[in-house]
Design a protein around this motif. Structure first.
Motif, PDB file in Angstrom:
ATOM      1  N   LEU A  56       0.830  -1.209   0.000  1.00  0.00           N
ATOM      2  CA  LEU A  56       0.000   0.000   0.000  1.00  0.00           C
ATOM      3  C   LEU A  56       0.863   1.257   0.000  1.00  0.00           C
ATOM      4  O   LEU A  56       0.573   2.233  -0.694  1.00  0.00           O
ATOM      5  N   PHE A  57       1.948   1.211   0.779  1.00  0.00           N
ATOM      6  CA  PHE A  57       2.855   2.371   0.867  1.00  0.00           C
ATOM      7  C   PHE A  57       3.410   2.724  -0.522  1.00  0.00           C
ATOM      8  O   PHE A  57       3.480   3.898  -0.901  1.00  0.00           O
ATOM      9  N   ALA A  58       3.783   1.695  -1.274  1.00  0.00           N
ATOM     10  CA  ALA A  58       4.303   1.934  -2.631  1.00  0.00           C
ATOM     11  C   ALA A  58       3.203   2.527  -3.521  1.00  0.00           C
ATOM     12  O   ALA A  58       3.444   3.463  -4.299  1.00  0.00           O
ATOM     13  N   ASP A  59       1.971   2.015  -3.374  1.00  0.00           N
ATOM     14  CA  ASP A  59       0.833   2.565  -4.146  1.00  0.00           C
ATOM     15  C   ASP A  59       0.605   4.043  -3.820  1.00  0.00           C
ATOM     16  O   ASP A  59       0.452   4.875  -4.708  1.00  0.00           O
ATOM     17  N   TYR A  60       0.575   4.333  -2.530  1.00  0.00           N
ATOM     18  CA  TYR A  60       0.350   5.729  -2.109  1.00  0.00           C
ATOM     19  C   TYR A  60       1.456   6.634  -2.652  1.00  0.00           C
ATOM     20  O   TYR A  60       1.214   7.764  -3.061  1.00  0.00           O
ATOM     21  N   THR A  61       2.690   6.114  -2.654  1.00  0.00           N
ATOM     22  CA  THR A  61       3.820   6.912  -3.163  1.00  0.00           C
ATOM     23  C   THR A  61       3.596   7.257  -4.634  1.00  0.00           C
ATOM     24  O   THR A  61       3.799   8.403  -5.056  1.00  0.00           O
ATOM     25  N   MET A  62       3.155   6.271  -5.402  1.00  0.00           N
ATOM     26  CA  MET A  62       2.900   6.507  -6.835  1.00  0.00           C
ATOM     27  C   MET A  62       1.752   7.498  -7.025  1.00  0.00           C
ATOM     28  O   MET A  62       1.862   8.464  -7.787  1.00  0.00           O
ATOM     29  N   GLN A  63       0.661   7.246  -6.308  1.00  0.00           N
ATOM     30  CA  GLN A  63      -0.512   8.125  -6.453  1.00  0.00           C
ATOM     31  C   GLN A  63      -0.176   9.569  -6.097  1.00  0.00           C
ATOM     32  O   GLN A  63      -0.659  10.504  -6.719  1.00  0.00           O
ATOM     33  N   ALA A  64       0.644   9.718  -5.058  1.00  0.00           N
ATOM     34  CA  ALA A  64       0.991  11.072  -4.587  1.00  0.00           C
ATOM     35  C   ALA A  64       2.130  11.680  -5.403  1.00  0.00           C
ATOM     36  O   ALA A  64       2.540  12.812  -5.146  1.00  0.00           O
ATOM     37  N   LYS A  65       2.657  10.905  -6.363  1.00  0.00           N
ATOM     38  CA  LYS A  65       3.817  11.346  -7.162  1.00  0.00           C
ATOM     39  C   LYS A  65       4.992  11.751  -6.258  1.00  0.00           C
ATOM     40  O   LYS A  65       5.618  12.786  -6.428  1.00  0.00           O
ATOM     41  N   LYS A  66       5.246  10.909  -5.286  1.00  0.00           N
ATOM     42  CA  LYS A  66       6.334  11.180  -4.333  1.00  0.00           C
ATOM     43  C   LYS A  66       7.520  10.253  -4.579  1.00  0.00           C
ATOM     44  O   LYS A  66       8.297   9.963  -3.655  1.00  0.00           O
ATOM     45  N   GLN A  67       7.668   9.765  -5.798  1.00  0.00           N
ATOM     46  CA  GLN A  67       8.785   8.869  -6.088  1.00  0.00           C
ATOM     47  C   GLN A  67      10.106   9.525  -5.675  1.00  0.00           C
ATOM     48  O   GLN A  67      10.324  10.696  -5.969  1.00  0.00           O
ATOM     49  N   GLY A  68      10.954   8.755  -5.001  1.00  0.00           N
ATOM     50  CA  GLY A  68      12.262   9.272  -4.586  1.00  0.00           C
ATOM     51  C   GLY A  68      12.211  10.060  -3.293  1.00  0.00           C
ATOM     52  O   GLY A  68      13.241  10.499  -2.786  1.00  0.00           O
ATOM     53  N   ARG A  69      11.012  10.253  -2.733  1.00  0.00           N
ATOM     54  CA  ARG A  69      10.902  11.065  -1.518  1.00  0.00           C
ATOM     55  C   ARG A  69      10.311  10.289  -0.348  1.00  0.00           C
ATOM     56  O   ARG A  69       9.947  10.884   0.669  1.00  0.00           O
ATOM     57  N   THR A  70      10.182   8.979  -0.500  1.00  0.00           N
ATOM     58  CA  THR A  70       9.588   8.208   0.593  1.00  0.00           C
ATOM     59  C   THR A  70      10.487   7.024   0.967  1.00  0.00           C
ATOM     60  O   THR A  70      11.300   6.576   0.153  1.00  0.00           O
ATOM     61  N   ALA A  71      10.305   6.567   2.200  1.00  0.00           N
ATOM     62  CA  ALA A  71      11.128   5.448   2.687  1.00  0.00           C
ATOM     63  C   ALA A  71      10.354   4.637   3.716  1.00  0.00           C
ATOM     64  O   ALA A  71       9.489   5.173   4.411  1.00  0.00           O
ATOM     65  N   VAL A  72      10.685   3.360   3.784  1.00  0.00           N
ATOM     66  CA  VAL A  72      10.192   2.506   4.863  1.00  0.00           C
ATOM     67  C   VAL A  72      11.398   2.087   5.683  1.00  0.00           C
ATOM     68  O   VAL A  72      12.342   1.495   5.162  1.00  0.00           O
ATOM     69  N   SER A  73      11.375   2.431   6.965  1.00  0.00           N
ATOM     70  CA  SER A  73      12.474   2.060   7.854  1.00  0.00           C
ATOM     71  C   SER A  73      12.173   0.723   8.526  1.00  0.00           C
ATOM     72  O   SER A  73      11.015   0.438   8.853  1.00  0.00           O
ATOM     73  N   HIS A  74      13.187  -0.047   8.715  1.00  0.00           N
ATOM     74  CA  HIS A  74      13.154  -1.376   9.376  1.00  0.00           C
ATOM     75  C   HIS A  74      12.615  -2.474   8.456  1.00  0.00           C
ATOM     76  O   HIS A  74      13.349  -3.364   8.083  1.00  0.00           O
ATOM     77  N   ALA A  75      11.315  -2.418   8.137  1.00  0.00           N
ATOM     78  CA  ALA A  75      10.741  -3.395   7.197  1.00  0.00           C
ATOM     79  C   ALA A  75      11.183  -4.828   7.523  1.00  0.00           C
ATOM     80  O   ALA A  75      11.634  -5.563   6.637  1.00  0.00           O
ATOM     81  N   TYR A  76      11.055  -5.223   8.779  1.00  0.00           N
ATOM     82  CA  TYR A  76      11.466  -6.567   9.197  1.00  0.00           C
ATOM     83  C   TYR A  76      10.830  -7.648   8.334  1.00  0.00           C
ATOM     84  O   TYR A  76      11.419  -8.704   8.087  1.00  0.00           O
ATOM     85  N   CYS A  77       9.576  -7.362   7.913  1.00  0.00           N
ATOM     86  CA  CYS A  77       8.820  -8.376   7.155  1.00  0.00           C
ATOM     87  C   CYS A  77       9.598  -8.851   5.930  1.00  0.00           C
ATOM     88  O   CYS A  77       9.512 -10.021   5.558  1.00  0.00           O
ATOM     89  N   LEU A  78      10.396  -7.945   5.323  1.00  0.00           N
ATOM     90  CA  LEU A  78      11.135  -8.343   4.119  1.00  0.00           C
ATOM     91  C   LEU A  78      12.219  -9.369   4.432  1.00  0.00           C
ATOM     92  O   LEU A  78      12.684 -10.086   3.547  1.00  0.00           O
ATOM     93  N   GLY A  79      12.618  -9.433   5.699  1.00  0.00           N
ATOM     94  CA  GLY A  79      13.603 -10.425   6.103  1.00  0.00           C
ATOM     95  C   GLY A  79      12.954 -11.703   6.627  1.00  0.00           C
ATOM     96  O   GLY A  79      13.645 -12.683   6.916  1.00  0.00           O
ATOM     97  N   MET A  80      11.629 -11.677   6.775  1.00  0.00           N
ATOM     98  CA  MET A  80      10.928 -12.837   7.347  1.00  0.00           C
ATOM     99  C   MET A  80      10.366 -13.763   6.274  1.00  0.00           C
ATOM    100  O   MET A  80      10.014 -14.904   6.549  1.00  0.00           O
TER     101      MET A  80
END
Ligand SMILES: [Zn+2]
Length: 391
Positions: free
Chosen positions: A222-246
């Motif tokens: 969803l975060f990636a979708d919102y980034t696209m919709q808001a045209k905020k490419q290059g200006r957003t980040a997800v910190s930690h994102a443990y799920c990607l390691g799980m």
């Protein structure tokens, strides 16, 4: 102000760097003629290492300079947040003293850019933010400080929308957030509120996401979708994102493609006590990856010393990266500078006793000198290696 830093080592040779207005103006072999002035600085053959960019710290929450505080085991997030609040309320030194102490520690270790999350909520208001904004003014030209307004108690859960707006009006550069599911219990509403704030204040977004497994992955999608919709490419980040390691690569590949397309950065503190995004998987998918120290002796962890070079070394080691190419890739995650001096680039660098950059990230030696904007911030104490022998 230093005009020429002479006898700097890189590419296995010695060089003189001329600096003007904080920028590298000329790069010449050390044996070439140049006009000597009293402001020249002799690097004595130490290695040029680009300055560090720490993309996740909390200047307002560490216990440095305080008497040792015993921690309690982590059980639930609400309990931990209550514990942290009590701890922070019991500090003996002022916020101003503490934020300044932490930046001093980081600058001495060669970090000249940071992104700090700063707690805001309806109880403490902008108290922490004001101390950090004031410090940012004091350090202008030495350290580049980005401020994330961080609703640590939950953006919706703690009714922090109002204070977030105040923070963004008063010096915060980015919208923060934390666990839209685990804390706010409303994934869509929480993300929507973050992106509305980011639109209203033309700000970037940096979300703390500890939510595990598929819940975390759903949030990132969803975060990636919102980034696209808001045209905020290059200006957003997800910190930690443990799920990607799980989750296995097969399960996260689609999400990684979405992150790459939306140019969302993943920022990790490279934890060794919990799952963390796999650098190689992010790299393969073209996802921007950055590193920060995050906890440095605070309510969450007694560990850490603010040294990002050491944290980069941990990333390489944890990833099983041992080749020169891999070590240099790890270095690229901890700096916002080119890996060797470039004409026209800001003169932010350190001098260390190492043979090359690979060696420096593997061994994370002490910083002999640190320059920011061409200004010498800390000096060489150790005089020895001009002949090229590394002891
Ligand atoms: Zn954090």
């Amino acid at each position: 102000m230093v005009n020429v830093v002479k006898n700097v080592r890189f590419d296995g040779q010695l060089w003189n760097l001329s600096i003007k207005d904080g920028v590298i103006e000329k790069i010449e072999h050390a044996n070439s003629d140049y006009s000597t002035t009293s402001t020249d600085f002799d690097a004595k053959g130490f290695l040029y290492v680009p300055a560090l960019a720490d993309m996740h710290v909390h200047l307002d929450k560490h216990f440095l300079g305080e008497p040792w505080r015993p921690l309690q085991p982590f059980t639930t997030l609400p309990k931990q947040l209550k514990f942290e609040k009590e701890m922070l309320a019991s500090m003996q030194s002022s916020l101003e003293e503490r934020v300044s102490l932490m930046t001093e520690l980081m600058v001495k270790q060669g970090t000249t850019k940071i992104r700090t999350h700063v707690d805001v909520d309806p109880v403490i208001g902008l108290m922490h933010l004001e101390a950090v904004v004031q410090l940012r003014e004091q350090l202008r030209g030495i350290m580049d400080i980005e401020i994330v307004a961080f609703p640590q108690q939950g953006l919706l859960k703690s009714n922090s929308l109002g204070v977030m707006k105040d923070a963004l009006r008063n010096g915060a550069d980015l919208v923060g957030g934390v666990d839209p599911a685990g804390l706010d219990r409303k994934v869509e509403a929480s993300l929507e509120a973050m992106f509305e704030l980011s639109a209203e204040f033309d700000a970037g977004v940096d979300l703390h996401l500890h939510d595990p497994g598929h819940l975390g992955l759903y949030t990132i999608d969803l975060f990636a979708d919102y980034t696209m919709q808001a045209k905020k490419q290059g200006r957003t980040a997800v910190s930690h994102a443990y799920c990607l390691g799980m989750l296995a690569d097969d399960e996260i590949n689609q999400t990684l493609s979405a992150l790459s397309e939306a140019d969302v950065a993943i920022i990790s503190s490279v934890p060794i006590d919990r799952p963390a995004p796999r650098a190689q998987s992010l790299l393969n998918a073209g996802v921007k990856f950055l590193i920060g120290n995050d906890n440095v002796r605070d309510a969450w962890s007694p560990f850490g010393n603010g040294d990002l070079l050491q944290r980069g070394s941990r990333l390489a080691e944890k990833s099983g990266w041992i080749t020169d190419e891999q070590l240099l890739t790890a270095y690229s995650f901890i700096t916002n500078r080119s890996l060797t001096p470039q004409l026209g680039e800001k003169a932010d660098f350190m001098l260390v006793n190492a043979e090359n950059l690979q060696h420096a990230i593997a061994a994370h030696p002490k910083r002999e000198a640190v320059f920011s904007n061409g200004q010498l911030l800390t000096n060489i104490e150790n005089e020895k290696i001009l002949d090229g022998t590394i002891s």
